[in-house]
Design a protein around this motif. Structure first.
Motif, PDB file in Angstrom:
ATOM      1  N   LYS A 202       0.831  -1.202   0.000  1.00  0.00           N
ATOM      2  CA  LYS A 202       0.000   0.000   0.000  1.00  0.00           C
ATOM      3  C   LYS A 202       0.870   1.259   0.000  1.00  0.00           C
ATOM      4  CE  LYS A 202      -3.814  -2.408   0.279  1.00  0.00           C
ATOM      5  NZ  LYS A 202      -4.676  -2.574  -0.918  1.00  0.00           N
ATOM      6  N   MET A 203       1.967   1.245   0.756  1.00  0.00           N
ATOM      7  CA  MET A 203       2.865   2.400   0.810  1.00  0.00           C
ATOM      8  C   MET A 203       3.530   2.647  -0.541  1.00  0.00           C
ATOM      9  SD  MET A 203       3.325   4.105   3.741  1.00  0.00           S
ATOM     10  CE  MET A 203       2.795   3.965   5.456  1.00  0.00           C
ATOM     11  N   VAL A 204       4.042   1.592  -1.149  1.00  0.00           N
ATOM     12  CA  VAL A 204       4.705   1.738  -2.447  1.00  0.00           C
ATOM     13  C   VAL A 204       3.714   2.263  -3.486  1.00  0.00           C
ATOM     14  CG1 VAL A 204       5.745   0.463  -4.372  1.00  0.00           C
ATOM     15  CG2 VAL A 204       6.521   0.044  -2.026  1.00  0.00           C
ATOM     16  N   GLY A 205       2.515   1.706  -3.498  1.00  0.00           N
ATOM     17  CA  GLY A 205       1.512   2.137  -4.464  1.00  0.00           C
ATOM     18  C   GLY A 205       1.130   3.592  -4.296  1.00  0.00           C
ATOM     19  N   ALA A 260       3.731  12.726   3.219  1.00  0.00           N
ATOM     20  CA  ALA A 260       2.808  12.499   4.331  1.00  0.00           C
ATOM     21  C   ALA A 260       1.423  12.108   3.830  1.00  0.00           C
ATOM     22  CB  ALA A 260       2.724  13.747   5.205  1.00  0.00           C
ATOM     23  N   GLY A 261       0.938  12.814   2.811  1.00  0.00           N
ATOM     24  CA  GLY A 261      -0.384  12.505   2.271  1.00  0.00           C
ATOM     25  C   GLY A 261      -0.441  11.120   1.657  1.00  0.00           C
ATOM     26  N   SER A 262       0.622  10.748   0.956  1.00  0.00           N
ATOM     27  CA  SER A 262       0.679   9.421   0.343  1.00  0.00           C
ATOM     28  C   SER A 262       0.709   8.325   1.401  1.00  0.00           C
ATOM     29  CB  SER A 262       1.917   9.308  -0.549  1.00  0.00           C
ATOM     30  OG  SER A 262       1.888  10.259  -1.584  1.00  0.00           O
ATOM     31  N   MET A 263       1.501   8.535   2.429  1.00  0.00           N
ATOM     32  CA  MET A 263       1.605   7.532   3.484  1.00  0.00           C
ATOM     33  C   MET A 263       0.288   7.397   4.243  1.00  0.00           C
ATOM     34  SD  MET A 263       5.499   8.326   4.809  1.00  0.00           S
ATOM     35  CE  MET A 263       5.373   7.226   6.218  1.00  0.00           C
ATOM     36  N   LYS A 264      -0.404   8.507   4.439  1.00  0.00           N
ATOM     37  CA  LYS A 264      -1.707   8.451   5.103  1.00  0.00           C
ATOM     38  C   LYS A 264      -2.700   7.664   4.243  1.00  0.00           C
ATOM     39  CE  LYS A 264      -5.952  10.154   6.276  1.00  0.00           C
ATOM     40  NZ  LYS A 264      -7.204  10.159   5.489  1.00  0.00           N
ATOM     41  N   SER A 265      -2.667   7.879   2.931  1.00  0.00           N
ATOM     42  CA  SER A 265      -3.542   7.116   2.033  1.00  0.00           C
ATOM     43  C   SER A 265      -3.247   5.621   2.118  1.00  0.00           C
ATOM     44  CB  SER A 265      -3.373   7.602   0.589  1.00  0.00           C
ATOM     45  OG  SER A 265      -3.796   8.940   0.450  1.00  0.00           O
ATOM     46  N   VAL A 267      -2.047   4.024   4.751  1.00  0.00           N
ATOM     47  CA  VAL A 267      -2.586   3.543   6.025  1.00  0.00           C
ATOM     48  C   VAL A 267      -4.096   3.340   5.911  1.00  0.00           C
ATOM     49  CG1 VAL A 267      -2.982   4.153   8.445  1.00  0.00           C
ATOM     50  CG2 VAL A 267      -0.735   4.515   7.413  1.00  0.00           C
ATOM     51  N   ASP A 268      -4.781   4.292   5.268  1.00  0.00           N
ATOM     52  CA  ASP A 268      -6.217   4.140   5.023  1.00  0.00           C
ATOM     53  C   ASP A 268      -6.502   2.837   4.281  1.00  0.00           C
ATOM     54  OD1 ASP A 268      -6.772   6.604   6.188  1.00  0.00           O
ATOM     55  OD2 ASP A 268      -6.887   7.666   4.271  1.00  0.00           O
TER      56      ASP A 268
END
Length: 281
Positions: A202-205, A260-265, A267-268
């Protein structure tokens, strides 16, 4: 050897074991089914489902600067600034967040994992910046999970630079014979590894949509802070301080906001995938 409740009871074993939260949720979900009297004990299910605690670990700190860029940018400062950005993004999304350090202090590696395990975190995310000096051409973000054997020489080199000489021991199971402890640890570690790999994907994507990525960005190596057997964990290398372009971007609020926004996405997406999996239990 298969582990079963019958095996534990027959052996007269009494143990104190903290199960990963997704396992607790699955057990709690089963408890919501009506009993013979028609009642549903769903308090535990609501508590487990509502727990969304992410521990953010800004790398290095204090007398340990981490990598140092050509422009005298310290990894410890970049990691802390980015961690605060990530924290704010998560809190706006309704998550509970703890940072292993919120200022420029040194924390031994085992303490960082202890903080996450003490608070029974759902996820552990360590944030870093890379360096492969004197090579100035390698650049891009990458996401690591724990493995005893590194995925490639670069992963091994990065892990060596991030680790200290300290090693984290396997968790202990109080009141459990060694043979059973090994089985329990294996079961827990296997489940945690699968969830860590899911978070990595999810993080890489999510990151690849907004920032440049290292070739083959999903990597693994022996990172000391990723050794928890109970908490899914990843280490995000945001960019390379040894690359002038990456270093310049790490200095900017815009780049760190995208990270930060990508990493939060991510985690979601992880929590959504976990929710769907638990609903199918």
């Amino acid at each position: 050897m298969a582990l079963s409740r019958r095996f534990l009871l027959d052996g007269g074993i009494k143990a104190t074991i903290t199960l990963p939260l997704w396992v607790q949720h699955g057990l709690a979900r089963a408890a919501t089914r009506p009993d013979r009297g028609g009642r549903a004990t769903d308090a535990a299910a609501r508590e487990a489902a509502g727990k969304r605690l992410v521990v953010i670990d800004p790398g290095h700190g204090g007398h340990d600067p981490g990598c140092i860029g050509r422009g005298d940018v310290f990894e410890k400062d970049i990691a802390l600034a980015a961690a605060w950005d990530f924290r704010r993004a998560l809190e706006r999304g309704g998550y509970h967040v703890i940072m292993t350090r919120s200022s420029d202090i040194f924390l031994p590696l085992p303490e960082r994992v202890d903080i996450a395990e003490k608070h029974k975190a759902t996820l552990f995310v360590s944030m870093h910046a890379n360096s492969v000096a004197p090579n100035t051409t390698v650049r891009g973000a990458s996401v690591f999970t724990f493995a005893k054997d590194p995925s490639d020489p670069l992963a091994a080199k990065i892990a060596h630079s991030e680790n200290s000489v300290e090693r984290i021991s396997n968790p202990s199971f109080r009141g459990v014979p060694p043979q059973v402890a090994r089985i329990l640890f294996s079961l827990m570690a296997h489940s945690t590894k699968a969830q860590s790999l899911l978070l990595q994907r999810k993080m890489v994507g999510a990151l690849s949509e907004h920032v440049d990525m290292l070739s083959n960005p999903a990597r693994h190596a022996t990172f000391a802070v990723l050794q928890s057997a109970a908490i899914p964990s990843v280490l995000v290398e945001m960019a390379f301080l040894s690359n002038p372009r990456d270093e310049a971007e790490l200095r900017t609020n815009g780049f760190r906001d995208r990270v930060a926004g990508s990493m939060k996405s991510a985690v979601d997406a992880w929590f959504l995938a976990r929710k769907h999996a638990l609903q199918n239990l």
